[in-house]
Scaffold this motif. Structure first.
Motif, PDB file in Angstrom:
ATOM      1  N   ASP A   1      48.594  67.075  -1.066  1.00 54.87           N
ATOM      2  CA  ASP A   1      50.145  66.549  -2.561  1.00 54.87           C
ATOM      3  C   ASP A   1      50.887  67.640  -2.109  1.00 54.87           C
ATOM      4  O   ASP A   1      51.594  68.369  -3.001  1.00 54.87           O
ATOM      5  CB  ASP A   1      48.693  66.912  -3.301  1.00 54.87           C
TER       6      ASP A   1
ATOM      7  N   HIS B   1      54.241  67.924  -1.598  1.00 49.28           N
ATOM      8  CA  HIS B   1      55.568  67.517  -2.075  1.00 49.28           C
ATOM      9  C   HIS B   1      56.144  68.825  -2.665  1.00 49.28           C
ATOM     10  O   HIS B   1      55.168  70.373  -2.497  1.00 49.28           O
ATOM     11  CB  HIS B   1      55.872  66.839  -3.820  1.00 49.28           C
TER      12      HIS B   1
ATOM     13  N   SER C   1      54.628  71.766  -4.738  1.00 47.52           N
ATOM     14  CA  SER C   1      53.384  72.875  -4.166  1.00 47.52           C
ATOM     15  C   SER C   1      53.678  74.022  -3.261  1.00 47.52           C
ATOM     16  O   SER C   1      53.045  73.901  -2.424  1.00 47.52           O
ATOM     17  CB  SER C   1      52.061  71.342  -3.552  1.00 47.52           C
TER      18      SER C   1
ATOM     19  N   ASP D   1      47.625  74.263  -4.483  1.00 51.10           N
ATOM     20  CA  ASP D   1      47.807  73.039  -4.833  1.00 51.10           C
ATOM     21  C   ASP D   1      47.219  71.998  -3.640  1.00 51.10           C
ATOM     22  O   ASP D   1      46.779  70.480  -4.373  1.00 51.10           O
ATOM     23  CB  ASP D   1      49.059  72.138  -5.799  1.00 51.10           C
TER      24      ASP D   1
HETATM   25 MG    MG Z   1      49.353  69.264  -7.978  1.00 55.46          MG
END
Ligand code: MG
Ligand code: SR1
Length: 401
Positions: A228, A230, A233, A245
């Protein structure tokens, strides 16, 4: 202690009970600062000494929706184990885990509160010249050493087992690869772009390509992904980066992580339409973002290939021509996954502030249309991509239409 969601005060009591963090009788402050989609995050500080930690606790549901969406708290184990592995390979780029509590689904880790969330920085027009080198190294090291190139085959297979993450993968399978491309109840898009969204729902060649990418996500256990990655994060300053994260971590296709980084740079690129009023500044910032996209791929690939030549233990990796064909497939995967991750943030649940912060709905719609066109072009054009400038050429061509 049986599971229960902690209050700010209980989080303080918890860390006081851990050896080696704070001295007895320390006066601590505690603030719940979680603004993500899923968890509680407590920022705990001792003003007298400046010592601080983060306590992150998984809630048994998705915070973004509420208790009606139950969600495994095992994601806290996945996250803490992924952080520990990533920290082993790139200690300066990942927060250190001090303590993990399985029953409370809680991790105590390094507090990097002097950093800002990169998405916020990009929205404010900040530039991060070291970012490509930093994220390129994070990607190359963590993906190489957890793949069959860099890990012993027994260790790799054990890790695949450790990171079986069905519920979080299902979220990605639905929200990134399925729901946005049909009239699903989870979708959440600006009514002004309904025509463009319906065109995507009816675009059979596009849906076929997305289905192929989804099947690779479902079946190709290539490396331990962050899952994840992005710009929400990524914690960043001018000199330092911390990737946080990784609760969506699992064994999947490498291009998914690289594509996530590129997608989020391009979501900001599209958002500049409404975030930046001055045309000159907007164009110059967009150029900066495109250079960053190129540099991220180039940094990743040069470090990854160097590791391949120097460190790959798998004998077939050294068969002539393999690394070139692998890298070609990788950049095409990267472009395809970037495209899916752009489309999902415009059409599906959990949008991004780069677009949502544009107050004027019509301006936002124009930015969203650009994002959709970029995402679609990356997915449909990915098989012709061989180098990073092919990605940015697609973006430039779509912007000029
Ligand atoms: Mg997250
Ligand atoms: C219900 S969770 C929604 C999104 O938040 C996370 O950051 C992931 O991107 C997920 O898809």
């Amino acid at each position: 202690m049986a599971y229960r969601a902690l209050t700010e005060q209980e989080a303080v009591e918890y860390v006081k009970g851990l050896p080696g963090l704070f001295t007895e009788g320390a006066e601590l402050t505690s603030r719940e600062i979680g603004d993500g989609n899923l968890n509680l995050v407590f920022d705990i500080q001792e003003p007298a000494t400046g010592k601080k930690v983060i306590v992150k606790q998984a809630l048994p549901f998705a915070r973004v929706v509420g208790e009606s969406w139950p969600l495994t708290i095992d994601r806290a184990r996945i996250e803490s184990e992924a952080l520990r592995i990533q920290h082993k390979y790139v200690p300066d780029l990942v927060p250190e885990v001090y303590h993990f509590d399985q029953e409370l689904a809680l991790t105590v880790m390094e507090n990097v509160g002097d950093h800002v969330i990169m998405r916020k920085g990009l929205i404010e027009g900040k530039r991060y010249p070291l970012f490509p080198k930093q994220i390129g190294r994070f990607l190359a090291q963590t993906l190489f050493y957890t793949s069959d190139l860099g890990a012993h085959p027994y260790d790799k297979k054990a890790l695949v087992g450790t990171f079986i993450n069905p519920e979080l993968c299902k979220i990605t399978e639905d929200l990134v690869f399925t729901d946005p491309y049909e009239n699903a109840p989870t979708n959440d898009f600006n009514p002004l772009i309904r025509k463009e969204v319906e065109a995507i729902w009816n675009n059979k060649p596009l849906k076929l390509e997305i289905a192929k990418l989804k099947f690779d996500f479902l079946t190709r256990a290539e490396a331990l992904l962050h899952g994840d990655l992005h710009t929400g994060s990524i914690f960043i300053t001018e000199s330092s980066l911390k990737a946080i994260d990784p609760e969506f971590a699992y064994y999947g296709p490498i291009g998914f992580d690289i594509g996530a980084v590129i997608a989020n740079l391009l979501l900001n690129y599209a958002g500049q339409h409404g975030l930046q009023n001055d045309q000159g500044e907007r164009d110059s910032y967009r150029e900066y973002l495109l250079e960053t996209v190129e540099d991220v791929w180039n940094e990743f690939v040069s470090q990854f290939v160097q590791l391949w030549h120097k460190q790959a233990k798998e004998r077939s990796a050294h068969v002539e021509g393999l690394w070139q064909s692998y890298v070609k497939r990788l950049i095409q995967d990267t472009a395809g996954y970037a495209g899916c991750k752009i489309l999902r943030r415009v059409i599906g649940l959990a949008g991004v502030a780069d677009l949502n912060a544009i107050a004027d709905a019509e301006k936002r719609a124009e930015a969203e249309r650009l994002a959709l066109a970029i995402g679609e072009a990356l997915i449909l054009g990915r098989n012709d991509i061989e180098e990073s400038t092919d990605i940015t050429d697609i973006v430039r061509n779509v912007t000029a239409r």
